[in-house]
Motif scaffolding. Structure first.
Motif, short mmCIF file in Angstrom:
data_model
loop_
_atom_site.label_atom_id
_atom_site.label_comp_id
_atom_site.label_asym_id
_atom_site.label_seq_id
_atom_site.Cartn_x
_atom_site.Cartn_y
_atom_site.Cartn_z
N GLY A 41 0.60 -1.04 -0.07
CA GLY A 41 0.03 0.16 -0.01
C GLY A 41 1.28 1.48 0.30
O GLY A 41 0.40 2.12 -0.77
N CYS B 299 1.07 7.07 -6.89
CA CYS B 299 -0.26 7.44 -7.97
C CYS B 299 0.41 8.93 -7.29
O CYS B 299 1.34 10.21 -6.83
CB CYS B 299 -0.82 7.82 -6.53
SG CYS B 299 -1.96 6.25 -6.69
N SER C 82 -4.55 8.01 -5.20
CA SER C 82 -4.43 7.56 -3.79
C SER C 82 -5.32 8.53 -2.52
O SER C 82 -5.43 9.19 -3.25
CB SER C 82 -3.18 7.33 -3.60
OG SER C 82 -2.02 8.99 -3.54
N ARG D 252 -3.32 12.53 -6.48
CA ARG D 252 -3.44 12.22 -4.64
C ARG D 252 -4.38 13.38 -3.63
O ARG D 252 -4.14 14.39 -4.06
CB ARG D 252 -1.78 12.68 -3.72
CG ARG D 252 -0.88 11.42 -3.97
CD ARG D 252 0.58 11.83 -3.07
NE ARG D 252 0.58 13.34 -3.37
CZ ARG D 252 1.18 14.05 -4.14
NH1 ARG D 252 1.75 13.34 -5.09
NH2 ARG D 252 1.55 15.31 -3.37
N TYR E 142 0.24 3.94 -2.29
CA TYR E 142 -0.06 5.35 -2.55
C TYR E 142 1.14 7.18 -2.99
O TYR E 142 1.12 7.50 -4.02
CB TYR E 142 0.25 5.40 -1.05
CG TYR E 142 -0.13 6.91 -1.01
CD1 TYR E 142 -2.06 7.30 -0.09
CD2 TYR E 142 0.73 7.80 -0.62
CE1 TYR E 142 -2.13 8.37 -0.04
CE2 TYR E 142 0.39 9.14 0.37
CZ TYR E 142 -1.50 9.65 0.39
OH TYR E 142 -1.59 11.09 0.40
N ILE F 179 -8.22 0.69 -2.53
CA ILE F 179 -7.18 2.12 -3.34
C ILE F 179 -6.35 2.27 -2.71
O ILE F 179 -5.67 2.00 -1.04
CB ILE F 179 -8.67 3.22 -3.84
CG1 ILE F 179 -8.94 3.51 -2.17
CG2 ILE F 179 -9.37 3.28 -4.57
CD1 ILE F 179 -9.56 4.96 -2.54
N PRO F 180 -5.28 2.71 -3.46
CA PRO F 180 -4.18 2.88 -2.28
C PRO F 180 -4.28 4.07 -1.51
O PRO F 180 -4.45 5.79 -1.47
CB PRO F 180 -2.82 3.99 -3.39
CG PRO F 180 -3.30 3.21 -4.55
CD PRO F 180 -4.74 2.95 -5.01
N LEU F 181 -4.56 4.00 0.01
CA LEU F 181 -4.87 5.09 0.88
C LEU F 181 -4.43 4.69 2.16
O LEU F 181 -3.32 4.14 2.33
CB LEU F 181 -5.98 4.33 1.35
CG LEU F 181 -6.82 3.60 1.80
CD1 LEU F 181 -6.41 3.78 3.74
CD2 LEU F 181 -8.09 3.10 1.62
N ARG F 182 -3.43 5.73 2.93
CA ARG F 182 -3.56 6.09 4.17
C ARG F 182 -3.86 6.62 5.30
O ARG F 182 -5.15 7.55 4.33
CB ARG F 182 -1.62 6.85 4.18
CG ARG F 182 -1.92 8.07 4.15
CD ARG F 182 -0.05 8.99 4.11
NE ARG F 182 -0.09 10.44 3.76
CZ ARG F 182 0.77 10.70 3.72
NH1 ARG F 182 1.87 10.35 2.92
NH2 ARG F 182 0.64 12.11 2.97
N ASP G 153 -5.36 10.20 1.21
CA ASP G 153 -5.07 10.56 2.33
C ASP G 153 -6.33 11.15 3.88
O ASP G 153 -6.64 11.63 3.11
CB ASP G 153 -3.81 11.30 2.03
CG ASP G 153 -2.75 11.55 3.55
OD1 ASP G 153 -3.71 10.77 4.87
OD2 ASP G 153 -2.60 12.99 3.87
#
Length: 325
Positions: free
Chosen positions: A42, A49, A80, A52, A46, A110-113, A82
């Protein structure tokens, strides 16, 4: 739990007198998807991408509309996400972490944090935005506390108006089905509007969105719409870009905000784009009448572009031009 005020479900039309009833309804009828394992790649995904999205979510508000719309947009365009929350004074940090984990679990794959911040809401969030430089910030304009409670008041208005990143505001009447596939830029001859158009023109392809222009002309008097002179401003701006825009419209109405909201409210694919006023003594915390009204009443999100976001975009453009070769 004692009665405080009517609680509107953020995901449907039901209303409840008690917050506990709302929470039971959310668990029963809008349960999040089953927990999924965290993708070990991930972080790399993230960072990889180019687009963002940062969604500021309020831990007092379950199922954040801002998080949902931001997640849907990120999924559609391959961006991504956030998910950011500032710890409020009445909640421990571990509960905020749990809230962010639940919000992340609601998102598509999805790419996330998730990012938990501590400190003054405005200063902390603005510092995070400046440090991470997202393509787009998404905020709720309603909620009980922290960032969400007073977007049109002192705290969140400062976030919107001071950010160097365009901010998509999800208002209290915004449809959760909004997809942000068309950016409708309101032109009024001001430098604020011109700057908002410049930012939107650069942002639209990154969001996979169509760009269009509208201008509101006050009909005045008793002339029928067919005899009202059309403004040349919207056509001039449409033809100023390369390639020229072939999508623009002139609207007739004496109230700019109502005319704009009426124009966009029928299409959940749209987001209305407005420039905000520059800072001045006595107006530091004001978003302006048109921006405030459209955020409060529009059924589509409103993309607000601050003078700082315009200046940042213009500085970046100048830097590209001045580079040798």
């Amino acid at each position: 739990m004692s009665f405080d005020h009517i609680h509107q479900c953020p995901r449907c039309e039901l209303k409840f007198e008690y917050r506990g009833e709302l929470e039971d309804h959310l668990r029963a009828d809008h349960a999040p998807p089953e927990e999924r394992p965290i993708d070990p790649t991930g972080a790399e995904a993230y960072d990889a991408c180019t687009v963002r999205i940062l969604a500021a979510v309020d831990p007092h508000r379950p199922a954040s509309p801002a998080g949902e719309i931001a997640g849907r947009l990120a999924h559609r365009i391959g961006a991504s996400l956030d998910l950011v929350s500032v710890v409020p004074p009445d909640l421990p940090a571990d509960l905020v972490d749990a809230y962010l984990a639940a919000e992340a679990n609601r998102q598509p794959f999805i790419p996330l944090r998730t990012t938990r911040l501590e400190g003054d809401v405005v200063e902390t969030l603005l510092s995070h935005i400046a440090g991470t430089e997202p393509t787009l910030v998404v905020l709720d304009s309603h909620g009980r506390r922290a960032m969400a409670e007073v977007l049109l008041g002192s705290v969140s208005a400062d976030i919107v108006r001071s950010s160097q990143v365009p901010t998509l505001v999800v208002g209290p009447h915004s449809s959760l089905g909004a997809t942000v596939e068309k950016l409708v830029v309101a032109i009024d001859g001001s430098d604020d509007a011109k700057g908002a158009f410049e930012v939107a023109a650069e942002l639209a392809p990154k969001l996979g969105a169509e760009l269009t222009l509208v201008e509101v002309v006050d009909p005045g008097g008793d002339l029928p719409p067919s005899e009202i002179p059309e403004s040349a401003e919207v056509r001039r701006i449409a033809e100023s870009v390369d390639p020229p825009l072939d999508s623009w419209d002139v609207l007739h109405g004496s109230d700019v905000a109502d005319t704009l909201t009426d124009h966009v409210d029928s299409d959940s694919r749209m987001a209305l784009v407005l420039g905000t006023h520059g800072r001045s003594p006595g107006r530091r915390r004001s978003l302006g009448g048109v921006a405030a009204h459209t955020v409060r009443h529009s059924r589509v999100p409103v993309l607000l572009v601050s003078p700082e976001a315009v200046a940042s975009r213009r500085a970046a453009a100048e830097d590209v031009i001045s580079r040798p070769g």
